[in-house]
Design an enzyme around this catalytic site. Sequence first.
Site, mmCIF file in Angstrom:
data_model
loop_
_atom_site.group_PDB
_atom_site.id
_atom_site.type_symbol
_atom_site.label_atom_id
_atom_site.label_comp_id
_atom_site.label_asym_id
_atom_site.label_seq_id
_atom_site.Cartn_x
_atom_site.Cartn_y
_atom_site.Cartn_z
ATOM 1 N N GLU A 166 36.019 37.855 50.143
ATOM 2 C CA GLU A 166 34.901 37.261 49.109
ATOM 3 C C GLU A 166 36.392 36.597 47.753
ATOM 4 O O GLU A 166 37.534 37.466 48.470
ATOM 5 C CB GLU A 166 34.305 38.201 48.038
ATOM 6 C CG GLU A 166 33.077 37.838 46.867
ATOM 7 C CD GLU A 166 32.634 36.512 47.304
ATOM 8 O OE1 GLU A 166 32.174 37.019 48.114
ATOM 9 O OE2 GLU A 166 32.540 35.581 46.257
ATOM 10 N N LEU A 179 47.130 26.896 36.336
ATOM 11 C CA LEU A 179 48.949 26.409 36.132
ATOM 12 C C LEU A 179 49.289 26.679 34.105
ATOM 13 O O LEU A 179 49.563 25.950 33.712
ATOM 14 C CB LEU A 179 49.003 24.795 36.165
ATOM 15 C CG LEU A 179 49.612 24.595 37.150
ATOM 16 C CD1 LEU A 179 49.408 23.091 37.954
ATOM 17 C CD2 LEU A 179 50.933 25.459 37.942
ATOM 18 N N CYS A 188 43.254 42.755 41.031
ATOM 19 C CA CYS A 188 43.360 41.676 42.281
ATOM 20 C C CYS A 188 45.138 41.287 43.228
ATOM 21 O O CYS A 188 45.200 41.601 43.930
ATOM 22 C CB CYS A 188 41.954 40.831 42.797
ATOM 23 S SG CYS A 188 41.013 42.046 43.217
ATOM 24 N N LYS A 212 42.519 35.257 52.636
ATOM 25 C CA LYS A 212 42.036 36.022 51.211
ATOM 26 C C LYS A 212 43.137 36.522 50.947
ATOM 27 O O LYS A 212 43.668 36.420 49.419
ATOM 28 C CB LYS A 212 41.369 37.673 51.808
ATOM 29 C CG LYS A 212 40.711 37.778 50.386
ATOM 30 C CD LYS A 212 40.695 37.619 49.083
ATOM 31 C CE LYS A 212 39.910 37.834 47.659
ATOM 32 N NZ LYS A 212 39.779 37.153 46.751
ATOM 33 N N LYS A 252 47.877 43.721 43.189
ATOM 34 C CA LYS A 252 47.354 44.894 44.202
ATOM 35 C C LYS A 252 47.629 43.946 45.464
ATOM 36 O O LYS A 252 48.255 44.538 46.297
ATOM 37 C CB LYS A 252 45.801 45.566 44.103
ATOM 38 C CG LYS A 252 44.846 44.583 44.667
ATOM 39 C CD LYS A 252 44.250 46.238 44.645
ATOM 40 C CE LYS A 252 41.759 45.404 44.689
ATOM 41 N NZ LYS A 252 42.317 45.112 46.455
HETATM 42 N N1 LIG Z 1 36.303 42.509 40.924
HETATM 43 C C1 LIG Z 1 36.459 41.571 42.279
HETATM 44 O O1 LIG Z 1 36.392 40.501 40.724
HETATM 45 C C2 LIG Z 1 37.303 41.052 43.240
HETATM 46 C C3 LIG Z 1 36.831 42.293 44.170
HETATM 47 N N2 LIG Z 1 37.334 42.010 45.696
HETATM 48 C C4 LIG Z 1 37.322 43.259 46.395
HETATM 49 O O2 LIG Z 1 36.558 43.744 46.312
HETATM 50 C C5 LIG Z 1 36.451 44.655 46.920
HETATM 51 C C6 LIG Z 1 36.137 45.529 45.637
HETATM 52 O O3 LIG Z 1 36.264 45.302 44.552
HETATM 53 P P1 LIG Z 1 35.069 45.553 43.283
HETATM 54 O O4 LIG Z 1 34.065 45.756 42.620
HETATM 55 O O5 LIG Z 1 36.092 44.918 42.494
HETATM 56 O O6 LIG Z 1 35.698 47.080 43.370
HETATM 57 P P2 LIG Z 1 34.679 48.147 41.963
HETATM 58 O O7 LIG Z 1 35.905 49.557 41.946
HETATM 59 O O8 LIG Z 1 34.360 47.838 40.844
HETATM 60 O O9 LIG Z 1 33.872 49.244 43.435
HETATM 61 C C7 LIG Z 1 34.020 49.424 43.959
HETATM 62 C C8 LIG Z 1 32.365 50.773 44.345
HETATM 63 O O10 LIG Z 1 32.484 51.338 45.550
HETATM 64 C C9 LIG Z 1 32.519 52.684 45.073
HETATM 65 N N3 LIG Z 1 32.830 53.069 46.846
HETATM 66 C C10 LIG Z 1 33.372 53.658 46.760
HETATM 67 N N4 LIG Z 1 33.577 54.347 47.753
HETATM 68 C C11 LIG Z 1 31.918 54.380 48.717
HETATM 69 C C12 LIG Z 1 31.909 54.551 49.913
HETATM 70 N N5 LIG Z 1 32.273 55.979 50.760
HETATM 71 N N6 LIG Z 1 30.732 54.695 49.627
HETATM 72 C C13 LIG Z 1 29.589 53.731 48.853
HETATM 73 N N7 LIG Z 1 30.762 53.782 47.490
HETATM 74 C C14 LIG Z 1 31.531 53.577 47.969
HETATM 75 C C15 LIG Z 1 32.328 53.336 43.877
HETATM 76 O O11 LIG Z 1 31.957 54.348 43.171
HETATM 77 C C16 LIG Z 1 32.351 51.602 43.676
HETATM 78 O O12 LIG Z 1 31.067 51.810 42.394
HETATM 79 C C17 LIG Z 1 38.313 45.468 46.617
HETATM 80 O O13 LIG Z 1 38.592 45.337 48.163
HETATM 81 C C18 LIG Z 1 38.894 44.089 46.031
HETATM 82 O O14 LIG Z 1 39.961 43.920 46.198
HETATM 83 C C19 LIG Z 1 37.511 40.864 46.566
HETATM 84 C C20 LIG Z 1 37.349 39.447 44.935
HETATM 85 C C21 LIG Z 1 37.106 39.554 44.275
HETATM 86 O O1 LIG Z 2 40.307 38.660 44.807
HETATM 87 C C1 LIG Z 2 39.850 38.944 43.799
HETATM 88 O O2 LIG Z 2 39.487 39.580 42.831
HETATM 89 C C2 LIG Z 2 39.951 37.694 43.112
HETATM 90 O O3 LIG Z 2 41.548 37.768 42.428
HETATM 91 C C3 LIG Z 2 40.628 36.740 41.376
HETATM 92 O O4 LIG Z 2 40.411 35.947 40.023
HETATM 93 P P1 LIG Z 2 40.082 37.281 39.533
HETATM 94 O O5 LIG Z 2 41.267 38.278 39.472
HETATM 95 O O6 LIG Z 2 38.597 38.023 38.877
HETATM 96 O O7 LIG Z 2 40.422 36.571 37.557
HETATM 97 P P2 LIG Z 2 41.445 35.027 38.059
HETATM 98 O O8 LIG Z 2 40.129 34.046 36.500
HETATM 99 O O9 LIG Z 2 41.820 34.597 38.711
HETATM 100 O O10 LIG Z 2 42.427 35.446 37.149
HETATM 101 C C4 LIG Z 2 43.395 36.352 36.799
HETATM 102 C C5 LIG Z 2 44.829 37.032 36.321
HETATM 103 O O11 LIG Z 2 45.372 35.006 36.076
HETATM 104 C C6 LIG Z 2 45.299 35.152 35.124
HETATM 105 N N1 LIG Z 2 45.142 33.563 34.760
HETATM 106 C C7 LIG Z 2 45.252 32.760 35.258
HETATM 107 C C8 LIG Z 2 45.011 31.774 35.137
HETATM 108 C C9 LIG Z 2 46.281 31.027 34.690
HETATM 109 O O12 LIG Z 2 45.957 30.081 35.097
HETATM 110 N N2 LIG Z 2 47.213 31.809 33.779
HETATM 111 C C10 LIG Z 2 46.898 33.148 34.353
HETATM 112 O O13 LIG Z 2 47.725 33.653 33.820
HETATM 113 C C11 LIG Z 2 44.346 35.547 33.959
HETATM 114 O O14 LIG Z 2 44.793 36.089 32.193
HETATM 115 C C12 LIG Z 2 44.375 37.022 34.558
HETATM 116 O O15 LIG Z 2 45.084 38.029 33.984
HETATM 117 C C13 LIG Z 2 41.138 35.070 42.092
HETATM 118 O O16 LIG Z 2 41.145 34.345 41.679
HETATM 119 C C14 LIG Z 2 40.193 34.804 42.763
HETATM 120 O O17 LIG Z 2 39.480 34.485 44.002
HETATM 121 C C15 LIG Z 2 39.438 36.354 43.827
HETATM 122 O O18 LIG Z 2 38.358 35.880 45.249
#
Ligand SMILES: NC(=O)C1=CN([C@@H]2O[C@H](COP(=O)(O)OP(=O)(O)OC[C@H]3O[C@@H](n4cnc5c(N)ncnc54)[C@H](O)[C@@H]3O)[C@@H](O)[C@H]2O)C=CC1
Ligand SMILES: O=C(O)[C@H]1O[C@H](OP(=O)(O)OP(=O)(O)OC[C@H]2O[C@@H](n3ccc(=O)[nH]c3=O)[C@H](O)[C@@H]2O)[C@H](O)[C@@H](O)[C@@H]1O
EC number: 1.1.1.22
Length: 453
Positions: A154, A253, A263, A207, A266
């Site tokens: 994602e 930038l 993310c 990713k 980590k």
């Molecule tokens: N938050 C973001 O903007 C993005 C996150 N990701 C990735 O997506 C994944 C999820 O991230 P978030 O949605 O932010 O995590 P989150 O921490 O917000 O949600 C994860 C959910 O999974 C649940 N969970 C954990 N173990 C479970 C199990 N065994 N069965 C059912 N539910 C369970 C937790 O209770 C929690 O509600 C991570 O790998 C992250 O790196 C990818 C793109 C964007």
């Molecule tokens: O894997 C993920 O969780 C996601 O991580 C980021 O998304 P996110 O972390 O939600 O937010 P961003 O808008 O990317 O900002 C990330 C951090 O960078 C900082 N940032 C962003 C842009 C910039 O120009 N400068 C800067 O300092 C923001 O303040 C923030 O702290 C990526 O942009 C997503 O494409 C990805 O799916």
Amino acid sequence: MSNITIVGCGYVGLVTGAVLSKLGNNVIGVDIDSERIAKLNAGICPIYEPGLVELINEQSRNGKLRFTTKYEEAIPDSRFVFICVNTPPSPHGGADMRFVRNAAREIGRNLSVQHKTIVINKSTMPPGSGDMVEAILSEEAQPEAEFAVVANPEFLREGSALHDMLNPDRIVLGSKDQEAAEAVASLYSSFTCPILLTNIRTAEMIKYAANAFLAMKISFINEMAQICEAIGADVRQVSTGIGLDKRIGTYFLQAGIGFGGSCFPKDAQALEYVASISDCYPRILKAVLEVNRESRRKFVTKIDKVVGGLYGKTVGVWGLAFKANTDDIREAPALDIIPELLSRGANVKVYDPAAMENARRILPERVSFCENAYAAAENAHVLAIVTDWEQFRSIDLIKVKKLMTTSKIVDGRNIFDPELVRGLGFEYVGIGIPCCPSESERYLPQASVPIWH
Ligand SMILES: NC(=O)C1=CN([C@@H]2O[C@H](COP(=O)(O)OP(=O)(O)OC[C@H]3O[C@@H](n4cnc5c(N)ncnc54)[C@H](O)[C@@H]3O)[C@@H](O)[C@H]2O)C=CC1
Ligand SMILES: O=C(O)[C@H]1O[C@H](OP(=O)(O)OP(=O)(O)OC[C@H]2O[C@@H](n3ccc(=O)[nH]c3=O)[C@H](O)[C@@H]2O)[C@H](O)[C@@H](O)[C@@H]1O
């Protein structure tokens, strides 16, 4: 249309479930957090994401989306099962995969024997994780259960998650089962973006490489900001000037106090770990992370310098979330900056439009949580801008000035126009922005040999 289970109802799971239900599928969200599920079934969204609660409730009312803690209620009838659980950093720097393993085990135990199930890894997982998921499913499933694993990372951003998921730049699918990959692609058939079909390991790597590259752009411009400060240049114009080159682009930038969130830190760290255990030396990734850590330290030193020593001074901090339009404080710069301010003897007052409750559970009790931005500025010696919320940009600075003990602003996100703020009588310091002309001379290093020879 299909029956779909979303395992993990967090940011990604809820947005994925809401969007796939809007596309006509019947979606069930499963989570082990019973409180979270109870809230969702009561129409309360446990996360702050613009537009999400409305879409979830609309789809729930239409009978296209519901939530449960019971795998057995969801998996057997689902053709597609998305794994959206968290993959937080582990102490050794790699990704903590126990939530994925637990989810895979529960999915395996409940796999249908009536039809083939496609298990889709949407969580960000280190290259090779798809093989692990497949092995666990094989171990747990009944012998006659048929399944395939597809990696579908994602790319949404928090704060614009629905827009990003509905308008992706690309869909990435990795699988050794072509038919399964094409079945997942059909879920996105209404999208117009390219769909890249590859193998699982490559999809997982795409990713990590994407997040690492974006994080690198941010650390790069923050390093340019440090040089700009030293030589009296303006990083905002440097950013514009280089971004006009289509090969560089203008996005990501924006100089500031660096990246936070659940993310970038980590995932860059996890990729560094993968490299280091694979006999590769990830020097660029290490530098990206070091510049990011240093950006936070430098910000506190900048505040210290502006107020002539932090001991006994009051600092108003605007912003706790790692970025605007989210309540997420995971790895937020504020979580490093505020304890450092306290350790140097400052009193700290904070305000954030959405992240106060999340931060209250983590920050020391000495921190004063204020009801609005003005209250956080009241009696402050200096205002530290930590999150770029729109409401801070448009605040009444004349009113702010009257409330403050001394009118100083250290702008960690360059949200203000320095000339305008200085014209109102503030001492203003940004990131990579020249101090007022008389001062920029002070910063210009007296190079031992002329730098322009
Ligand atoms: N938050 C973001 O903007 C993005 C996150 N990701 C990735 O997506 C994944 C999820 O991230 P978030 O949605 O932010 O995590 P989150 O921490 O917000 O949600 C994860 C959910 O999974 C649940 N969970 C954990 N173990 C479970 C199990 N065994 N069965 C059912 N539910 C369970 C937790 O209770 C929690 O509600 C991570 O790998 C992250 O790196 C990818 C793109 C964007
Ligand atoms: O894997 C993920 O969780 C996601 O991580 C980021 O998304 P996110 O972390 O939600 O937010 P961003 O808008 O990317 O900002 C990330 C951090 O960078 C900082 N940032 C962003 C842009 C910039 O120009 N400068 C800067 O300092 C923001 O303040 C923030 O702290 C990526 O942009 C997503 O494409 C990805 O799916």
